[in-house]
Design an enzyme around this catalytic site. Structure first.
Site, PDB file in Angstrom:
ATOM      1  N   CYS A   8      -3.399   0.332   6.819  1.00 18.34           N
ATOM      2  CA  CYS A   8      -3.489  -0.578   7.958  1.00 18.34           C
ATOM      3  C   CYS A   8      -4.179   0.041   9.166  1.00 18.34           C
ATOM      4  CB  CYS A   8      -2.092  -1.021   8.351  1.00 18.34           C
ATOM      5  SG  CYS A   8      -0.988   0.374   8.584  1.00 18.34           S
ATOM      6  N   ASN A  13       0.807  -1.235   0.000  1.00 23.81           N
ATOM      7  CA  ASN A  13       0.000   0.000   0.000  1.00 23.81           C
ATOM      8  C   ASN A  13       0.835   1.278   0.000  1.00 23.81           C
ATOM      9  OD1 ASN A  13       0.875  -0.578   2.586  1.00 23.81           O
ATOM     10  ND2 ASN A  13      -0.970   0.226   3.559  1.00 23.81           N
ATOM     11  N   GLU A  15       7.718   2.015  14.752  1.00 25.66           N
ATOM     12  CA  GLU A  15       8.479   2.682  13.703  1.00 25.66           C
ATOM     13  C   GLU A  15       8.432   4.179  13.969  1.00 25.66           C
ATOM     14  OE1 GLU A  15       6.857   0.669   9.972  1.00 25.66           O
ATOM     15  OE2 GLU A  15       8.973   0.059   9.992  1.00 25.66           O
TER      16      GLU A  15
HETATM   17  N1  LIG Z   1       0.871  -1.788  10.581  1.00 29.95           N
HETATM   18  C1  LIG Z   1       1.327  -1.270   9.455  1.00 29.95           C
HETATM   19  O1  LIG Z   1       2.193  -0.418   9.486  1.00 29.95           O
HETATM   20  C2  LIG Z   1       0.803  -1.712   8.119  1.00 29.95           C
HETATM   21  C3  LIG Z   1       0.215  -2.940   7.962  1.00 29.95           C
HETATM   22  N2  LIG Z   1      -0.234  -3.355   6.726  1.00 29.95           N
HETATM   23  C4  LIG Z   1      -0.937  -4.630   6.618  1.00 29.95           C
HETATM   24  O2  LIG Z   1      -0.494  -5.347   5.477  1.00 29.95           O
HETATM   25  C5  LIG Z   1      -1.547  -6.129   4.940  1.00 29.95           C
HETATM   26  C6  LIG Z   1      -1.665  -5.885   3.446  1.00 29.95           C
HETATM   27  O3  LIG Z   1      -0.464  -6.077   2.819  1.00 29.95           O
HETATM   28  P1  LIG Z   1      -0.094  -7.411   2.033  1.00 29.95           P
HETATM   29  O4  LIG Z   1       1.028  -7.070   1.142  1.00 29.95           O
HETATM   30  O5  LIG Z   1      -1.328  -8.015   1.490  1.00 29.95           O
HETATM   31  O6  LIG Z   1       0.409  -8.339   3.245  1.00 29.95           O
HETATM   32  P2  LIG Z   1       1.044  -9.795   3.183  1.00 29.95           P
HETATM   33  O7  LIG Z   1       1.129 -10.214   4.597  1.00 29.95           O
HETATM   34  O8  LIG Z   1       0.361 -10.654   2.209  1.00 29.95           O
HETATM   35  O9  LIG Z   1       2.506  -9.572   2.600  1.00 29.95           O
HETATM   36  C7  LIG Z   1       3.427  -8.682   3.215  1.00 29.95           C
HETATM   37  C8  LIG Z   1       4.826  -9.022   2.746  1.00 29.95           C
HETATM   38  O10 LIG Z   1       5.250 -10.250   3.316  1.00 29.95           O
HETATM   39  C9  LIG Z   1       5.769 -11.109   2.309  1.00 29.95           C
HETATM   40  N3  LIG Z   1       5.548 -12.491   2.735  1.00 29.95           N
HETATM   41  C10 LIG Z   1       4.459 -13.272   2.517  1.00 29.95           C
HETATM   42  N4  LIG Z   1       4.644 -14.470   3.111  1.00 29.95           N
HETATM   43  C11 LIG Z   1       5.851 -14.462   3.705  1.00 29.95           C
HETATM   44  C12 LIG Z   1       6.600 -15.396   4.499  1.00 29.95           C
HETATM   45  N5  LIG Z   1       6.128 -16.606   4.795  1.00 29.95           N
HETATM   46  N6  LIG Z   1       7.809 -15.023   4.966  1.00 29.95           N
HETATM   47  C13 LIG Z   1       8.306 -13.792   4.707  1.00 29.95           C
HETATM   48  N7  LIG Z   1       7.646 -12.871   3.963  1.00 29.95           N
HETATM   49  C14 LIG Z   1       6.440 -13.187   3.477  1.00 29.95           C
HETATM   50  C15 LIG Z   1       5.022 -10.685   1.061  1.00 29.95           C
HETATM   51  O11 LIG Z   1       5.718 -11.097  -0.086  1.00 29.95           O
HETATM   52  C16 LIG Z   1       4.973  -9.181   1.236  1.00 29.95           C
HETATM   53  O12 LIG Z   1       6.180  -8.571   0.835  1.00 29.95           O
HETATM   54  C17 LIG Z   1      -2.782  -5.715   5.688  1.00 29.95           C
HETATM   55  O13 LIG Z   1      -3.097  -6.649   6.678  1.00 29.95           O
HETATM   56  C18 LIG Z   1      -2.376  -4.414   6.333  1.00 29.95           C
HETATM   57  O14 LIG Z   1      -3.122  -4.071   7.447  1.00 29.95           O
HETATM   58  C19 LIG Z   1      -0.095  -2.571   5.642  1.00 29.95           C
HETATM   59  C20 LIG Z   1       0.486  -1.338   5.747  1.00 29.95           C
HETATM   60  C21 LIG Z   1       0.945  -0.795   6.994  1.00 29.95           C
END
Ligand SMILES: NC(=O)C1=CN([C@@H]2O[C@H](COP(=O)(O)OP(=O)(O)OC[C@H]3O[C@@H](n4cnc5c(N)ncnc54)[C@H](O)[C@@H]3O)[C@@H](O)[C@H]2O)C=CC1
Length: 479
Positions: free
Chosen positions: A282, A151, A453
């Site tokens: 998020c 995002n 962060e």
């Molecule tokens: N708290 C925060 O600062 C933020 C949290 N988010 C959260 O992120 C999510 C949306 O983003 P997505 O990209 O769909 O999340 P995702 O969890 O599907 O992927 C995030 C990252 O993790 C990697 N990944 C996936 N499986 C992995 C594994 N087993 N080991 C290591 N890396 C792995 C992906 O390739 C990607 O780069 C939402 O739940 C959102 O709330 C998004 C932005 C900010």
């Protein structure tokens, strides 16, 4: 449209072509392929971590003020090129250019500027012990892995790189497979700003590449921005090697609006808390609790303002609401909207939309048990819930496994602080929402994450203490 980078990866100061599977990049607005990348192979992941470990030694030995200067220069370069970088961010994410010009690289530049300035101020402690004394040294961890969500790809890369590099760590960053382009620009800019080769590297790939990074023997820390299920896997994998973690995960945050609130401001905040970046944020306040007395007035003002929103071409500077990042994500959001209708919530604005677009969507008459109110949707879907008393709304707001953020709107500031004290959330706002200046710690509690962060707090998450006892006299051994 073509956004093909010099190569897919960036290792040891150079663009390097990936040797893994194909990774096409699509412009969410048109679905057109704008770049053809390749994932890193296992050997390339290992190479990036090894190179980072070697480069980290020299980088950590530099005076902190010199490290800080590199980050400050990178911030200045980003600001000079903001227009070009923001256009690329829009192509990568589909977010409107009017957003990317102010919220993405600019926020990344602010992090580099902030931690560039902070680098030289980090000191240890001197602890008097009578004749003897002790001191502490704040040391870097070594090689840190950053893994990003789709995002805010460039902002996430900068938010992780800036404190890591300021403290003398090296980083291997893996952007989301959906949005891989911005991190490569950051790598180039850091080299141009004077960063030694190998200190910041980028590898591309899907989850398996991320998983390989987490368990590489050179890696001391993993910082992930992503969903809770991914966070749980990464945290568990990191634990085997006793690696440090920062987890910035998902949420289902409450935004609580009391009947004495300034209604126009509350409506504006609810819009910012749900629809900016097409709702793909998020910390969004997706459970909007509205006190019963103002519920109708709130919905009336909200729907009137939403009717005026300009949806369309993200590169058009007038566009306020762009497409969803991918067809798969759009399908997930649509399924959540349909489920909400089937569960009996009342749709008062928006709906499933068409193609890449989902309009700002608002549900009323929802209950806390509906999936609309329990599951993170990560799209432009606001669920409004009526409440009567303070006690009741605190209990309902906290009845979730998530704990990323919370907001309270009221003119009664005593009540606002009383509420915030009891809300289970890491990042809170009073009469504001979703503002995340670099000076302020950002992060979640409960399932939403570990660590913070931004701000001086991030320094502790990218360093460790060495304690040194200094004997100033003889050693009294018992035998
Ligand atoms: N708290 C925060 O600062 C933020 C949290 N988010 C959260 O992120 C999510 C949306 O983003 P997505 O990209 O769909 O999340 P995702 O969890 O599907 O992927 C995030 C990252 O993790 C990697 N990944 C996936 N499986 C992995 C594994 N087993 N080991 C290591 N890396 C792995 C992906 O390739 C990607 O780069 C939402 O739940 C959102 O709330 C998004 C932005 C900010």
């Amino acid at each position: 449209m073509n956004a093909q980078p010099a190569a897919s990866l960036f290792i040891n100061g150079q663009p390097v072509e990936g040797q893994g599977d194909a990774l096409p990049v699509f412009y969410p607005y048109t679905g057109q392929e704008i770049a053809s990348l390749r994932e890193a192979s296992g050997a390339q992941v290992a190479e990036a971590c090894k190179v980072a470990a070697e480069a980290q030694v020299e980088w950590a030995a530099m005076a902190p003020v010199e490290r800080g200067r590199v980050l400050s220069r990178a911030a200045a370069i980003i600001r000079e090129r903001n227009e070009e970088l923001s256009r690329l961010e829009t192509l990568d994410t589909g977010k409107p250019i009017q957003e990317t010009l102010v919220a993405d690289w600019e926020s990344g530049a602010a992090a580099l500027e902030y931690f560039g300035g902070l680098a030289a101020t980090v000191t240890g402690q001197m602890i008097p012990l009578g004749r003897d004394w002790a001191y502490t040294i704040r040391e870097p961890l070594g090689v840190c892995v950053g893994i990003g969500a789709w995002n805010y790809p460039s902002q996430i890369a900068c938010w992780k790189a800036a404190p890591a590099l300021a403290m003398g760590n090296a980083m291997v960053f893996k952007p989301s497979e959906e949005t891989p382009l911005g991190a490569l620009k950051l790598a180039e800019i850091l080299i141009e700003a004077g960063l030694p080769a190998g200190v910041f590297n980028v590898v591309q790939g899907r989850g398996a590449v991320g998983a390989a990074l987490v368990t590489d023997p050179h890696v001391a820390k993993v910082s992930l921005t992503g969903s809770v299920p991914t966070g749980q896997k990464v945290y568990a994998a990191a634990a085997a090697g006793m690696r440090h973690v920062t987890m910035e995960l998902g949420g289902k945050s409450p935004l609580i609006i009391f009947d004495d609130a300034n209604l126009d401001d509350a409506v504006g905040a609810a819009i910012l808390a749900n629809f900016y970046s097409s709702g793909q944020i998020c910390s969004n306040g997706t459970r909007v609790f509205v006190q019963s007395g103002i519920r109708d007035a709130f919905l009336e003002k909200l729907t009137a303002r939403l009717a005026a929103i300009r949806i369309g071409d993200p590169l058009d500077p007038d566009t306020q609401h762009g497409p969803i990042v991918s067809p798969a994500q759009a399908a997930r959001i649509r399924a959540a909207i349909t489920a909400g209708e089937q569960e009996g919530a009342r749709l008062v604005a928006g709906g499933v939309g068409e193609g890449a677009f989902i309009p700002p969507t608002v549900f009323a008459d929802a209950t806390d048990q509906m999936t609309l109110a329990t599951d993170e949707i990560f799209g432009p879907v606001m669920t409004t819930l009526a409440f009567d008393t303070e006690e009741e709304v605190i209990r309902r707001a906290n009845a979730t496994g998530f704990g990323l953020a919370a907001g309270v709107f009221t003119q009664d500031l005593t009540r606002a602080h009383r509420m915030i004290a009891r809300l289970e959330a890491g990042t809170c706002w009073i009469n504001a929402y979703n503002l995340t200046p670099v000076e302020m710690p950002f992060g979640g509690v409960k399932l939403s994450g570990i660590g913070r962060e931004n701000s001086a707090a991030a320094i502790e998450h990218y360093s460790q203490l060495k304690t040194v006892y200094v004997g100033m006299g003889g050693v009294d051994a018992p035998y």
